[in-house]
Design a protein around this motif. Structure first.
Motif, short mmCIF file in Angstrom:
data_model
loop_
_atom_site.label_atom_id
_atom_site.label_comp_id
_atom_site.label_asym_id
_atom_site.label_seq_id
_atom_site.Cartn_x
_atom_site.Cartn_y
_atom_site.Cartn_z
N THR A 152 0.81 -1.22 0.00
CA THR A 152 0.00 0.00 0.00
C THR A 152 0.84 1.26 0.00
O THR A 152 0.65 2.17 -0.83
CB THR A 152 -0.93 0.01 1.22
OG1 THR A 152 -1.70 -1.20 1.23
CG2 THR A 152 -1.87 1.19 1.18
N VAL A 153 1.79 1.35 0.94
CA VAL A 153 2.59 2.57 1.06
C VAL A 153 3.45 2.77 -0.18
O VAL A 153 3.54 3.88 -0.73
CB VAL A 153 3.44 2.52 2.33
CG1 VAL A 153 4.42 3.70 2.37
CG2 VAL A 153 2.56 2.55 3.57
N SER A 162 -2.11 12.81 -0.71
CA SER A 162 -1.11 11.75 -0.66
C SER A 162 -0.61 11.53 0.77
O SER A 162 -0.51 10.39 1.24
CB SER A 162 0.07 12.08 -1.58
OG SER A 162 -0.31 12.03 -2.93
N ALA A 163 -0.29 12.60 1.48
CA ALA A 163 0.21 12.47 2.85
C ALA A 163 -0.85 11.88 3.75
O ALA A 163 -0.56 11.04 4.61
CB ALA A 163 0.66 13.83 3.37
N ALA A 164 -2.10 12.30 3.57
CA ALA A 164 -3.20 11.77 4.40
C ALA A 164 -3.39 10.28 4.15
O ALA A 164 -3.65 9.50 5.08
CB ALA A 164 -4.48 12.54 4.10
N ARG A 165 -3.27 9.85 2.89
CA ARG A 165 -3.42 8.44 2.56
C ARG A 165 -2.29 7.61 3.16
O ARG A 165 -2.51 6.49 3.64
CB ARG A 165 -3.50 8.25 1.05
CG ARG A 165 -4.79 8.80 0.45
CD ARG A 165 -4.67 8.95 -1.06
NE ARG A 165 -4.32 7.69 -1.71
CZ ARG A 165 -3.69 7.61 -2.87
NH1 ARG A 165 -3.31 8.71 -3.51
NH2 ARG A 165 -3.43 6.43 -3.40
N VAL A 166 -1.07 8.15 3.13
CA VAL A 166 0.05 7.45 3.76
C VAL A 166 -0.18 7.34 5.27
O VAL A 166 0.05 6.29 5.88
CB VAL A 166 1.38 8.15 3.46
CG1 VAL A 166 2.50 7.59 4.33
CG2 VAL A 166 1.76 8.00 1.99
N LEU A 208 8.34 10.54 0.77
CA LEU A 208 7.32 11.51 1.15
C LEU A 208 7.51 11.88 2.61
O LEU A 208 7.67 11.00 3.47
CB LEU A 208 5.92 10.93 0.93
CG LEU A 208 4.74 11.87 1.23
CD1 LEU A 208 4.72 13.03 0.23
CD2 LEU A 208 3.42 11.11 1.16
N LEU A 209 7.48 13.16 2.88
CA LEU A 209 7.55 13.66 4.24
C LEU A 209 6.12 13.90 4.74
O LEU A 209 5.34 14.57 4.07
CB LEU A 209 8.37 14.95 4.28
CG LEU A 209 8.67 15.58 5.64
CD1 LEU A 209 9.98 16.33 5.60
CD2 LEU A 209 7.54 16.53 6.07
#
Length: 375
Positions: free
Chosen positions: A255-256, A268-272, A356-357
């Motif tokens: 997933t990640v 994108s950050a929220a999904r990670v 991704l940060l």
């Protein structure tokens, strides 16, 4: 003429070929699929030793107390940029980076055959492979193969075989008494493979999630997987044992990695963050062998903000080339670190790229786990 017809498709849809050839041979049964030898294809030449995976896994790292501040690993910390969409500030220019690293931002999506998306990260990693490639380089290709999709070759009409409930007649390469399944990073690589055939016949390309392809190899009577067999020297051979380890130590859905490989979106950050709340990750641990204290690798911004380095797979730790050991990290452990250390500004995921940060404010799904632990 066009190689494949253009149509909407899911990740595992069968895409018929209009002018693609393969050797028409009789299939033989092998588990869930039948196999069709590709005798004109060259035998495997570039392989990766399973020993390269030695020391990777749940027992690879020392015990690390989560009640103590996470100490930086001995290697110089990688400084992430202050925004989620920008690459880490201290990373070298992507043009200067070589395998097993990759650009911090995902590459632009391309189609070497119209209507069929390439696995660009895997395709670009393979371009760097030459004869005599090191295990580190090959592991760099392996990690980039663990996201997105792969194409497989099927003799005949795959769509008809699926609709009739028949096993797919997948193309393989035989090397003595061993057989290797074929997979491809792009439809263009399939086309190159088919052009090796002396007696053209109908062939179909099927796009499937990479984990599905790897599971087929592991479950079948295969010695390994050849990726882009007609692209020598830019091809690799992964033994089945390596694929099995890669599957065992990764998220079944990857997933990640899949989110990081896709173009950046506002969420994108929220999904990670959502994935981190339910997915086991890995941290890079210095085992103290060089005389420095045992610690978990961090990253720091120029203004001193601290970010925990997280990795979606042990191979991502190895790709950093620092000699760190991968240690599994459950969502509750991550929550405990973040809630116990308010000064931790967030996490940086897969620093070897694409990366991704994720700022602390976006990690609410993880932080709430820490509240539950304390209560």
């Amino acid at each position: 003429m066009a190689l494949f017809s253009r149509r909407k498709k899911s990740a595992d849809a069968a895409v018929p070929a209009s002018d693609i050839s393969s050797e028409n041979v009789e299939s033989e049964s092998t588990g869930a699929e039948s196999v069709a030898p590709v005798e004109a294809a060259p035998a495997p030449t570039i392989g990766i030793s399973v020993q390269a995976f030695r020391g990777v896994g749940a027992e690879a790292g020392p015990e690390v107390s989560l009640d103590e501040p996470a100490a930086p690993a001995p290697a110089a910390p990688v400084a992430p940029a202050p925004t989620q969409s920008a690459p880490p500030a201290a990373l070298p220019d992507p043009q200067e980076r070589r395998l097993p690293l990759a650009p911090a931002l995902p590459p632009e999506q391309t189609e070497t055959v119209a209507g069929m998306k390439d696995n660009v990260l895997l395709r670009d990693a393979l371009k760097e492979i030459e004869q005599g490639a090191s295990n580190d380089q090959l592991l760099g290709v392996m990690r980039q193969a663990l996201q997105g999709h792969l194409y497989i070759r099927v003799n005949g009409d795959a769509r008809a075989q699926i609709s009739e409930g028949k096993p797919l007649s997948v193309a393989v390469v035989r090397d003595g008494d061993r057989q290797f399944m074929l997979a491809f990073s792009s439809a263009g690589a399939v086309r190159d493979s088919v052009q090796l055939e002396a007696d053209p016949a109908a062939t179909t390309a099927v796009a499937q999630p990479v984990t599905s392809v790897l599971q087929q190899v592991v479950a079948g009577d295969f010695a390994g997987l050849i990726v882009d067999n007609a692209s020598a020297p830019h091809r690799v051979v992964f033994p089945t044992e390596l694929l099995q380890k890669a599957l065992e130590q990764g998220d079944p859905e990857m997933t990640v990695k899949t989110i990081l490989a896709a173009p950046r979106e506002q969420d994108s950050a929220a999904r990670v963050a959502e994935a981190l709340a339910s997915t086991r990750m890995w941290v890079a641990v210095n085992d103290g062998s060089n005389g420095t204290p045992v610690g978990i690798a961090e990253a720091q911004t120029p203004d001193g903000k601290r970010f925990l380095q997280l990795f979606s797979h042990p191979l991502e730790v190895i790709a950093m080339g620092r000699g760190d050991r991968p240690l599994p990290f459950e969502p509750t452990q991550l929550a405990k670190v973040l809630t116990g250390h308010a000064e931790m500004a967030g996490v940086i995921v897969d620093p070897a790229g694409p990366t991704l940060l994720v700022e602390r404010d976006a990690l609410a799904p993880v932080l709430v786990l820490g509240v539950d632990i304390e209560s």
